[in-house]
Design a protein around this motif. Structure first.
Motif, PDB file in Angstrom:
ATOM      1  N   SER A 125     117.405 -29.133 -11.068  1.00  0.00           N
ATOM      2  CA  SER A 125     117.829 -28.343 -12.232  1.00  0.00           C
ATOM      3  C   SER A 125     118.304 -29.253 -13.360  1.00  0.00           C
ATOM      4  CB  SER A 125     118.966 -27.400 -11.819  1.00  0.00           C
ATOM      5  OG  SER A 125     119.601 -26.836 -12.946  1.00  0.00           O
ATOM      6  N   ASP A 126     118.221 -28.754 -14.590  1.00  0.00           N
ATOM      7  CA  ASP A 126     118.788 -29.477 -15.734  1.00  0.00           C
ATOM      8  C   ASP A 126     120.308 -29.412 -15.743  1.00  0.00           C
ATOM      9  OD1 ASP A 126     116.269 -30.154 -16.684  1.00  0.00           O
ATOM     10  OD2 ASP A 126     116.109 -28.377 -17.961  1.00  0.00           O
ATOM     11  N   ASP A 127     120.864 -28.517 -14.959  1.00  0.00           N
ATOM     12  CA  ASP A 127     122.315 -28.355 -14.844  1.00  0.00           C
ATOM     13  C   ASP A 127     122.825 -29.358 -13.808  1.00  0.00           C
ATOM     14  OD1 ASP A 127     124.891 -27.534 -13.988  1.00  0.00           O
ATOM     15  OD2 ASP A 127     124.507 -25.472 -14.621  1.00  0.00           O
ATOM     16  N   GLY A 128     123.535 -30.373 -14.269  1.00  0.00           N
ATOM     17  CA  GLY A 128     123.999 -31.430 -13.371  1.00  0.00           C
ATOM     18  C   GLY A 128     124.913 -30.925 -12.273  1.00  0.00           C
ATOM     19  N   ASP A 129     125.810 -29.990 -12.580  1.00  0.00           N
ATOM     20  CA  ASP A 129     126.717 -29.455 -11.564  1.00  0.00           C
ATOM     21  C   ASP A 129     125.948 -28.719 -10.476  1.00  0.00           C
ATOM     22  OD1 ASP A 129     128.971 -30.421 -12.880  1.00  0.00           O
ATOM     23  OD2 ASP A 129     129.260 -28.586 -14.028  1.00  0.00           O
ATOM     24  N   LEU A 130     124.959 -27.938 -10.897  1.00  0.00           N
ATOM     25  CA  LEU A 130     124.161 -27.193  -9.926  1.00  0.00           C
ATOM     26  C   LEU A 130     123.298 -28.145  -9.106  1.00  0.00           C
ATOM     27  CD1 LEU A 130     123.500 -24.384  -8.906  1.00  0.00           C
ATOM     28  CD2 LEU A 130     121.777 -24.181 -10.713  1.00  0.00           C
ATOM     29  N   ARG A 131     122.801 -29.181  -9.740  1.00  0.00           N
ATOM     30  CA  ARG A 131     121.989 -30.177  -9.033  1.00  0.00           C
ATOM     31  C   ARG A 131     122.825 -30.856  -7.945  1.00  0.00           C
ATOM     32  NH1 ARG A 131     120.465 -32.426 -13.352  1.00  0.00           N
ATOM     33  NH2 ARG A 131     121.370 -34.517 -13.304  1.00  0.00           N
ATOM     34  N   ARG A 132     124.032 -31.243  -8.291  1.00  0.00           N
ATOM     35  CA  ARG A 132     124.918 -31.886  -7.324  1.00  0.00           C
ATOM     36  C   ARG A 132     125.210 -30.970  -6.144  1.00  0.00           C
ATOM     37  NH1 ARG A 132     129.748 -30.593  -6.682  1.00  0.00           N
ATOM     38  NH2 ARG A 132     129.915 -29.666  -8.767  1.00  0.00           N
ATOM     39  N   ALA A 133     125.520 -29.700  -6.427  1.00  0.00           N
ATOM     40  CA  ALA A 133     125.850 -28.756  -5.360  1.00  0.00           C
ATOM     41  C   ALA A 133     124.662 -28.540  -4.431  1.00  0.00           C
ATOM     42  CB  ALA A 133     126.307 -27.428  -5.966  1.00  0.00           C
ATOM     43  N   ALA A 134     123.472 -28.441  -5.000  1.00  0.00           N
ATOM     44  CA  ALA A 134     122.279 -28.222  -4.182  1.00  0.00           C
ATOM     45  C   ALA A 134     121.992 -29.424  -3.292  1.00  0.00           C
ATOM     46  CB  ALA A 134     121.081 -27.932  -5.084  1.00  0.00           C
ATOM     47  N   ILE A 135     122.151 -30.619  -3.838  1.00  0.00           N
ATOM     48  CA  ILE A 135     121.934 -31.832  -3.041  1.00  0.00           C
ATOM     49  C   ILE A 135     122.938 -31.903  -1.902  1.00  0.00           C
ATOM     50  CG2 ILE A 135     122.117 -34.357  -3.113  1.00  0.00           C
ATOM     51  CD1 ILE A 135     120.858 -34.164  -5.947  1.00  0.00           C
ATOM     52  N   TRP A 136     124.181 -31.551  -2.191  1.00  0.00           N
ATOM     53  CA  TRP A 136     125.214 -31.529  -1.145  1.00  0.00           C
ATOM     54  C   TRP A 136     124.824 -30.582  -0.016  1.00  0.00           C
ATOM     55  CZ3 TRP A 136     128.063 -26.875  -0.435  1.00  0.00           C
ATOM     56  CH2 TRP A 136     128.985 -26.933   0.618  1.00  0.00           C
ATOM     57  N   LEU A 137     124.393 -29.365  -0.355  1.00  0.00           N
ATOM     58  CA  LEU A 137     124.101 -28.374   0.675  1.00  0.00           C
ATOM     59  C   LEU A 137     122.816 -28.702   1.434  1.00  0.00           C
ATOM     60  CD1 LEU A 137     125.268 -25.875   1.961  1.00  0.00           C
ATOM     61  CD2 LEU A 137     124.079 -24.467   0.262  1.00  0.00           C
ATOM     62  N   LEU A 138     121.909 -29.435   0.828  1.00  0.00           N
ATOM     63  CA  LEU A 138     120.709 -29.868   1.548  1.00  0.00           C
ATOM     64  C   LEU A 138     121.063 -30.711   2.769  1.00  0.00           C
ATOM     65  CD1 LEU A 138     118.107 -30.841  -1.216  1.00  0.00           C
ATOM     66  CD2 LEU A 138     117.786 -29.145   0.604  1.00  0.00           C
ATOM     67  N   GLY A 139     122.222 -31.329   2.737  1.00  0.00           N
ATOM     68  CA  GLY A 139     122.644 -32.133   3.874  1.00  0.00           C
ATOM     69  C   GLY A 139     122.861 -31.328   5.141  1.00  0.00           C
ATOM     70  N   PHE A 140     123.015 -30.004   5.002  1.00  0.00           N
ATOM     71  CA  PHE A 140     123.226 -29.152   6.177  1.00  0.00           C
ATOM     72  C   PHE A 140     121.921 -28.536   6.686  1.00  0.00           C
ATOM     73  CE2 PHE A 140     127.294 -29.215   3.928  1.00  0.00           C
ATOM     74  CZ  PHE A 140     128.119 -29.653   4.950  1.00  0.00           C
ATOM     75  N   VAL A 141     120.849 -28.691   5.914  1.00  0.00           N
ATOM     76  CA  VAL A 141     119.528 -28.225   6.357  1.00  0.00           C
ATOM     77  C   VAL A 141     118.511 -29.326   6.036  1.00  0.00           C
ATOM     78  CG1 VAL A 141     119.899 -25.732   6.305  1.00  0.00           C
ATOM     79  CG2 VAL A 141     119.388 -26.927   4.169  1.00  0.00           C
TER      80      VAL A 141
END
Length: 275
Positions: A125-141
């Motif tokens: 995403s162009d939204d840095g905060d959303l990008r960070r959150a998504a990358i974090w949660l990918l660690g659980f799947v």
């Protein structure tokens, strides 16, 4: 008709809750009662207004309203609430977000394929905060196919995103490509990213990473040097022939910084992790 009246009454009750949460003089006990009504009711037809009220609370910067509305939405919509919850989670409103992060973990683990479809789109995403959150949660799947995306994100200009990458790479364990990326992140300009990478490598405990970990014993930042000791302490005790690791721990035990000395002393007495 009774169901329609009930739904209409709940919609008004939800509006009352949202307005009460927005009131600076809010009655927390009264609002808690309404919150429990919705947690129990779980009326899916109210999901759209719940999502709208949650987004408005985030926009207003109200962490408590976010906490309440996110809990209700998670209980009502289950794993289908992941996208809305992640958007809400991505904004730093000053609270610890423990409840919301747990809800996101549960949503992702209940349906990993569906979760990954959402997360992979948000991770670019162009939204840095959303990008960070998504990358974090990918660690659980995690999936090995994520490593290309993570390699790109490891070059992001945002230090927080690079830190999130480290945590997600750790979930890939001893995968050689993931370990290589973590080794590269030991050269990151941000001390916190270097610290996160040291922590991850200390848990993974790949012998080939020891050489580069030891190099950071010369880092200008005391906390980084302390984490070199912590990471080395997570490896099995050095063999007598491993003079390099023992020498680094000895040097860190004589560091000018007391925290570094403390961690080096502990590292020399830690038992190797099992597993």
């Amino acid at each position: 008709m009774d169901d329609q009246r009930s739904a209409g009454g709940l919609a008004l009750r939800l509006k009352e809750l949202a307005e009460g949460l927005a009131d600076p003089n809010r009655d927390l006990d009264g609002l808690a009662e309404i919150e429990e009504e919705f947690v129990t009711a779980r009326r899916r037809e109210l999901i759209p207004p719940m999502e709208a009220y949650l987004a408005a609370a985030v926009e207003a910067g109200d962490w408590y309203a976010r906490h309440v509305l996110a809990r209700i939405l998670a209980k009502t919509a289950g794993r289908t609430s992941l996208a809305s919850l992640l958007r809400a989670y991505s904004r730093d409103l000053g609270d610890d977000q423990n409840s919301l992060s747990t809800s996101l973990y549960v949503c992702a683990r209940e349906d990993p394929p569906a979760a990954r479809e959402i997360l992979l789109s948000y991770a670019v995403s162009d939204d840095g905060d959303l990008r960070r959150a998504a990358i974090w949660l990918l660690g659980f799947v995690p999936d090995p196919t994520d490593l290309s995306l993570l390699a790109h994100a490891a070059q992001d200009s945002d230090e927080q995103i690079r830190s999130a990458v480290v945590g997600t790479l750790e979930s890939h364990g001893a995968d050689p490509a993931a370990v290589d990326l973590l080794l590269d992140l030991l050269d990151d300009p941000a001390p916190q990213v270097r610290i996160s990478a040291l922590s991850a490598l200390g848990f993974i405990r790949e012998p080939r990473t020891l050489r580069k970990i030891r190099l950071l014993a010369n880092d200008d930042t005391p906390r980084v040097r302390a984490w070199v000791a912590i990471a080395l302490g997570r490896f099995p005790a050095p063999e007598p022939s491993d003079r390099a690791t023992s020498a680094v721990l000895d040097r860190l035990a004589a560091d000018t910084d007391p925290y570094v000395r403390e961690q080096a002393a502990e590292a020399r007495h830690l038992k190797p992790l099992q597993g």
